[in-house]
Scaffold this active site. Structure first.
Site, PDB file in Angstrom:
ATOM      1  CG  HIS A 207     -19.111 -16.585 -23.687  1.00  0.00           C
ATOM      2  ND1 HIS A 207     -19.891 -15.316 -23.496  1.00  0.00           N
ATOM      3  CD2 HIS A 207     -17.964 -15.278 -24.416  1.00  0.00           C
ATOM      4  CE1 HIS A 207     -19.598 -13.856 -23.826  1.00  0.00           C
ATOM      5  NE2 HIS A 207     -18.222 -14.017 -24.358  1.00  0.00           N
TER       6      HIS A 207
HETATM    7  C1  UD1 Z   1     -15.202 -13.540 -28.131  1.00  0.00           C
HETATM    8  C2  UD1 Z   1     -14.502 -12.005 -27.743  1.00  0.00           C
HETATM    9  C3  UD1 Z   1     -15.118 -11.629 -26.551  1.00  0.00           C
HETATM   10  C4  UD1 Z   1     -16.561 -11.539 -26.780  1.00  0.00           C
HETATM   11  C5  UD1 Z   1     -16.618 -13.320 -27.494  1.00  0.00           C
HETATM   12  C6  UD1 Z   1     -18.293 -12.792 -28.114  1.00  0.00           C
HETATM   13  C7  UD1 Z   1     -12.039 -12.176 -28.179  1.00  0.00           C
HETATM   14  C8  UD1 Z   1     -10.739 -12.795 -27.401  1.00  0.00           C
HETATM   15  N1  UD1 Z   1     -13.126 -12.679 -27.092  1.00  0.00           N
HETATM   16  O1  UD1 Z   1     -15.378 -14.388 -27.932  1.00  0.00           O
HETATM   17  O2  UD1 Z   1     -14.390 -11.301 -25.719  1.00  0.00           O
HETATM   18  O3  UD1 Z   1     -17.261 -11.844 -25.251  1.00  0.00           O
HETATM   19  O4  UD1 Z   1     -16.309 -13.458 -28.312  1.00  0.00           O
HETATM   20  O5  UD1 Z   1     -19.225 -13.754 -28.554  1.00  0.00           O
HETATM   21  O6  UD1 Z   1     -11.904 -12.118 -29.097  1.00  0.00           O
HETATM   22  N2  UD1 Z   1     -17.213 -20.351 -32.717  1.00  0.00           N
HETATM   23  C9  UD1 Z   1     -18.252 -20.818 -33.434  1.00  0.00           C
HETATM   24  N3  UD1 Z   1     -18.181 -19.893 -34.414  1.00  0.00           N
HETATM   25  C10 UD1 Z   1     -18.458 -18.721 -35.215  1.00  0.00           C
HETATM   26  C11 UD1 Z   1     -17.104 -18.184 -33.521  1.00  0.00           C
HETATM   27  C12 UD1 Z   1     -16.964 -19.108 -33.104  1.00  0.00           C
HETATM   28  O7  UD1 Z   1     -18.315 -21.877 -33.585  1.00  0.00           O
HETATM   29  O8  UD1 Z   1     -18.887 -17.921 -35.167  1.00  0.00           O
HETATM   30  C13 UD1 Z   1     -16.206 -21.071 -31.980  1.00  0.00           C
HETATM   31  C14 UD1 Z   1     -15.385 -21.888 -32.334  1.00  0.00           C
HETATM   32  O9  UD1 Z   1     -15.115 -23.161 -32.046  1.00  0.00           O
HETATM   33  C15 UD1 Z   1     -14.035 -21.079 -31.449  1.00  0.00           C
HETATM   34  C16 UD1 Z   1     -14.763 -20.551 -30.895  1.00  0.00           C
HETATM   35  O10 UD1 Z   1     -16.288 -20.185 -30.762  1.00  0.00           O
HETATM   36  O11 UD1 Z   1     -13.552 -21.859 -31.510  1.00  0.00           O
HETATM   37  C17 UD1 Z   1     -13.903 -19.291 -30.057  1.00  0.00           C
HETATM   38  O12 UD1 Z   1     -14.531 -18.174 -30.474  1.00  0.00           O
HETATM   39  P1  UD1 Z   1     -13.559 -16.833 -30.876  1.00  0.00           P
HETATM   40  O13 UD1 Z   1     -13.860 -16.180 -31.675  1.00  0.00           O
HETATM   41  O14 UD1 Z   1     -12.117 -17.958 -30.592  1.00  0.00           O
HETATM   42  O15 UD1 Z   1     -14.258 -16.452 -28.933  1.00  0.00           O
HETATM   43  P2  UD1 Z   1     -15.354 -15.536 -28.440  1.00  0.00           P
HETATM   44  O16 UD1 Z   1     -15.177 -16.941 -27.228  1.00  0.00           O
HETATM   45  O17 UD1 Z   1     -16.417 -16.093 -29.740  1.00  0.00           O
END
Ligand code: UD1
Length: 364
Positions: A207
């Site tokens: 991811h």
């Molecule tokens: C976050 C953490 C990362 C961790 C990962 C595990 C940071 C900087 N990164 O990254 O260290 O390894 O979580 O999963 O905090 N989204 C959904 N549903 C959700 C959550 C996210 O659809 O419940 C999608 C959204 O489009 C969002 C994208 O995933 O914009 C990224 O989510 P985000 O929380 O910004 O960072 P992760 O890539 O999940």
């Protein structure tokens, strides 16, 4: 009575707070332990299922932050968390790991002169392009107590001038969860569900932006996974970010039938999958540690790791993002060439007890 608020935000936080919450129940005469969920991860499969699997109570506070740019997400957590802190006036807060919620809450608390405890402190990849690395460095620099999982963390903090009295090598709370829940995974029927034979499948999680945000890299990854899928079944539970990119780049149709894509999987089922995999291919931080503890072969598709102990003594191979190298290594593992590993010091299921004892002492 002292009051502690522990923060969870994203998926890798939940399994780290669960054992701490359990450990604080032994101090219920003197410590009230509350949980604040920022809502950084909000999908049922990224969040709610973990509360159920990990036997965590409903969070005492839910900030409902959701997604956004780094600045938006961090700032929104700070604004909402400050309100909770002003209202609740905890004696200290606990943050874990390296996600945006970790730095947002520690920064908010430290500006209000509330003590900050960082669990899983001191890890460094040396790669400042990773948002997590910035979160780690900044959180450590404003923490009052720092609990460390491996010896590289002690060295990193020393080199950064953090005073010894604040730093404790206590082991790995994520491994506490793993050790505690391992016996339960026998009830999982995830292998049946996907028709997987123990030790005869490859588990994949990817991811990180560096692997899944560019079309070119994602095409190469799918080629690699298709190739592995010609030898073994491959199960790939996909993070919402990866799923979105596969769809946007029209890559879903390129996927081999032996390469099974699924939604994100809950904690217990995922533990069942990691425990019995022949090989794991990942870019996650925590899975490098879990596979080392379980003695399962792991190939990490990143150029650096903040968890070097998993490479030094564990079953992890750090192979960068050169997928030709990864292919050779993966086929070697499937051909029987495995990396023997050992379990790192203090990864014994008791880290949270040690941390709760230190915190209780600190507050008394
Ligand atoms: C976050 C953490 C990362 C961790 C990962 C595990 C940071 C900087 N990164 O990254 O260290 O390894 O979580 O999963 O905090 N989204 C959904 N549903 C959700 C959550 C996210 O659809 O419940 C999608 C959204 O489009 C969002 C994208 O995933 O914009 C990224 O989510 P985000 O929380 O910004 O960072 P992760 O890539 O999940």
């Amino acid at each position: 009575m002292k009051k502690i608020i522990s923060v969870v935000g994203a998926r890798p936080n939940f399994m780290k707070i669960a054992p701490l919450h359990r450990a604080f129940q032994n101090y219920s005469d003197t410590i009230k332990h509350l949980i604040c969920h920022t809502g950084q991860h909000y999908d049922e499969k990224m969040s709610k299922v973990f509360f159920e699997d990990l036997e965590l109570p409903q969070p005492d506070f839910y900030l409902g932050i959701g997604s956004g740019s780094h600045a938006e997400q961090t700032a929104n957590v700070m604004i909402q968390f400050e309100k909770i802190l002003l209202e609740e006036k905890p004696d200290l807060i606990i943050v874990v790991g390296d996600v945006n919620s970790t730095i947002a809450c520690s920064l908010t608390a430290s500006k209000l002169h509330i003590k900050v405890v960082h669990v899983e402190a001191g890890l460094r990849s040396g790669d400042r392009l990773m948002p997590e690395e910035i979160n780690r460095v900044l959180t450590d620099s404003i923490s009052d107590l720092l609990f460390v999982t491996e010896k590289s963390g002690m060295e990193n903090l020393k080199n950064e001038g953090v005073s010894d009295e604040k730093v404790f090598f206590t082991g790995n709370v994520m491994i506490d969860s793993l050790a505690y829940f391992k016996p339960k995974v026998e009830n999982s029927n995830i292998h049946k569900q996907y028709n997987l034979e123990f030790y005869k499948y490859v588990l994949v999680t990817l991811h990180r932006p560096s692997n899944v945000d560019s079309k070119e890299q994602l095409i190469k990854l799918i080629d690699l996974l298709n190739e592995i899928a010609s030898k073994r079944k491959v199960l790939f539970p996909i993070h919402p970010r990866t799923k979105k990119n596969l769809a946007d780049f029209s890559l879903l149709e390129k996927i081999d039938s032996n390469l099974i894509l699924t939604d994100p999987i809950g904690y217990l089922d995922f533990l069942a999958l990691t425990s019995n995999a022949e090989l794991i291919l990942t870019d996650s931080g925590g899975i490098q540690e879990e596979s080392t503890y379980l003695g399962v072969q792991c190939i990490t598709l990143r150029t650096s790791t903040e968890r070097p102990i998993t490479v030094e003594i564990g079953t992890n191979q750090l192979l960068g993002t050169d997928l030709d190298k990864a292919k050779v290594a993966a086929l070697e593992v499937l051909g029987g060439k495995i990396k023997e590993g050992k379990i790192p010091d203090l990864w014994d299921g008791k880290a949270a007890e040690r941390i709760a004892a230190k915190i209780s002492n600190y507050l008394s």
